[in-house]
Design a protein around this motif. Structure first.
Motif, PDB file in Angstrom:
ATOM      1  N   GLY A  48      36.365 -42.101  40.173  1.00  0.00           N
ATOM      2  CA  GLY A  48      35.338 -41.889  39.145  1.00  0.00           C
ATOM      3  C   GLY A  48      35.321 -42.659  37.821  1.00  0.00           C
ATOM      4  N   ALA A  49      36.113 -44.199  37.945  1.00  0.00           N
ATOM      5  CA  ALA A  49      36.278 -45.034  36.901  1.00  0.00           C
ATOM      6  C   ALA A  49      37.122 -44.395  35.908  1.00  0.00           C
ATOM      7  CB  ALA A  49      34.882 -45.434  36.150  1.00  0.00           C
ATOM      8  N   TYR A  50      38.047 -43.491  36.009  1.00  0.00           N
ATOM      9  CA  TYR A  50      38.827 -42.678  35.071  1.00  0.00           C
ATOM     10  C   TYR A  50      37.803 -41.944  33.964  1.00  0.00           C
ATOM     11  CZ  TYR A  50      43.132 -44.728  36.710  1.00  0.00           C
ATOM     12  OH  TYR A  50      44.179 -45.423  37.456  1.00  0.00           O
ATOM     13  N   ALA A  51      36.654 -41.673  34.312  1.00  0.00           N
ATOM     14  CA  ALA A  51      35.804 -40.888  33.558  1.00  0.00           C
ATOM     15  C   ALA A  51      35.367 -39.668  34.113  1.00  0.00           C
ATOM     16  CB  ALA A  51      34.583 -41.633  33.278  1.00  0.00           C
ATOM     17  N   ARG A  52      35.482 -39.522  35.433  1.00  0.00           N
ATOM     18  CA  ARG A  52      34.922 -38.306  35.828  1.00  0.00           C
ATOM     19  C   ARG A  52      35.908 -38.106  37.346  1.00  0.00           C
ATOM     20  NH1 ARG A  52      31.627 -42.298  36.250  1.00  0.00           N
ATOM     21  NH2 ARG A  52      30.834 -41.800  34.344  1.00  0.00           N
ATOM     22  N   GLN A  53      35.408 -37.252  37.921  1.00  0.00           N
ATOM     23  CA  GLN A  53      35.889 -37.084  39.542  1.00  0.00           C
ATOM     24  C   GLN A  53      34.833 -36.879  40.561  1.00  0.00           C
ATOM     25  OE1 GLN A  53      39.478 -36.788  39.796  1.00  0.00           O
ATOM     26  NE2 GLN A  53      39.872 -36.669  37.932  1.00  0.00           N
ATOM     27  N   ALA A  54      34.914 -37.742  41.677  1.00  0.00           N
ATOM     28  CA  ALA A  54      33.887 -37.600  42.567  1.00  0.00           C
ATOM     29  C   ALA A  54      34.049 -36.460  43.610  1.00  0.00           C
ATOM     30  CB  ALA A  54      33.829 -38.893  43.187  1.00  0.00           C
TER      31      ALA A  54
END
Length: 268
Positions: A48-54
């Protein structure tokens, strides 16, 4: 980094108890058919690009691991606006907790691995090469996994970079020296654990060069590595069901884990 001897008896060290927010961020899926016999364990780190969790790289993957007889622990580590070392601290706390038995499951403390996708793969690689947090209770040998599974991972923060991951973890304008320290391929050593890697050749978000760089660094250090590059598949396909070629990765990984951990030869 020297590997400590794992002790399954006696009280767990204080560092094995994660902070409440880390504990609440863990989802535990026990191994199928291994209720009393000690089993391997895997820490699952979604991307998640260190922005979110997939989500599709989280519980579904843990359920697949559980079907192989592996206890699975999904960690939703801190992401932006938190910066390094916050995700790494969460990962190390989780590994210590898993290895020292605070969950009550029968885990073989010498068979604790980490599996990560994309930015979660970067976190998994960072744990594997022993990137420090600056916390002496966390920067210990038991916080290094015994093996890693890296799925289309972000590896380098200086070559063919995934800018979103860089900005979210290091912050915009981070210096070259700091970015090099967060590039896992530059910290591989003879104590780095074995790895299974897979990537697709036409991944436009995170180029296959990331996996090639880490596998090359492992090879030069004499560390066992298995790398599979599939011709097609967009970034972020998770279990890759229905993607020709790449959908083989779970079976290939199951075979590798069976060889590494002497598991029953089940298929993913």
């Amino acid at each position: 980094m020297e590997q400590a001897t794992h002790d399954d008896g006696g009280p767990a060290p204080a560092s094995s108890a994660p902070k409440p927010e880390v504990l609440s961020a863990l989802t535990v899926i026990p191994a199928v058919g291994r209720s009393t016999e000690p089993a391997p364990a895997m820490l699952v780190l979604p991307g998640g690009a260190y922005a979110r969790q997939a989500d599709h790289e989280a519980e579904p993957v843990a359920e697949w691991l559980a079907s192989l007889g592996i206890h699975a622990f999904v960690l939703r580590y801190r992401v932006a606006p938190h910066r390094h070392p916050a995700p790494l601290e969460d990962g190390k706390q989780a590994l210590l907790w898993i290895r020292n038995g605070g969950h009550g499951l029968a885990v073989d403390p010498a068979c604790v691995g980490v599996l990560g996708f994309s930015a979660g793969g970067h976190l998994a690689a960072s744990l594997s090469v022993g990137v420090p947090t600056g916390d002496e209770e966390l920067d210990v040998a038991d916080a290094v996994p015994d093996l890693s599974v890296l799925c289309y991972p972000v590896i380098s923060f200086v070559d063919s970079v995934h800018q979103g991951s860089v900005d979210n973890l290091a912050g915009p304008g981070a210096g070259v020296e700091f970015l090099e320290a967060l590039s896992a391929e530059r910290s591989v050593g003879r104590r780095t654990p074995p790895a299974f890697l897979w990537h697709t050749a036409d991944d436009e978000a995170v180029p296959v060069s990331h996996s090639l760089a880490y596998a090359g660094a492992l090879s030069r250090a004499g560390i066992p590595a298995e790398l599979h590059v599939f011709p097609q598949g967009v970034h972020g396909i998770g279990l890759a069901e229905g993607t020709p070629g790449a959908e083989q990765w779970t079976a290939l990984c199951a075979d590798w884990l069976s060889r590494m951990w002497s598991l029953s030869p089940r298929r993913g």
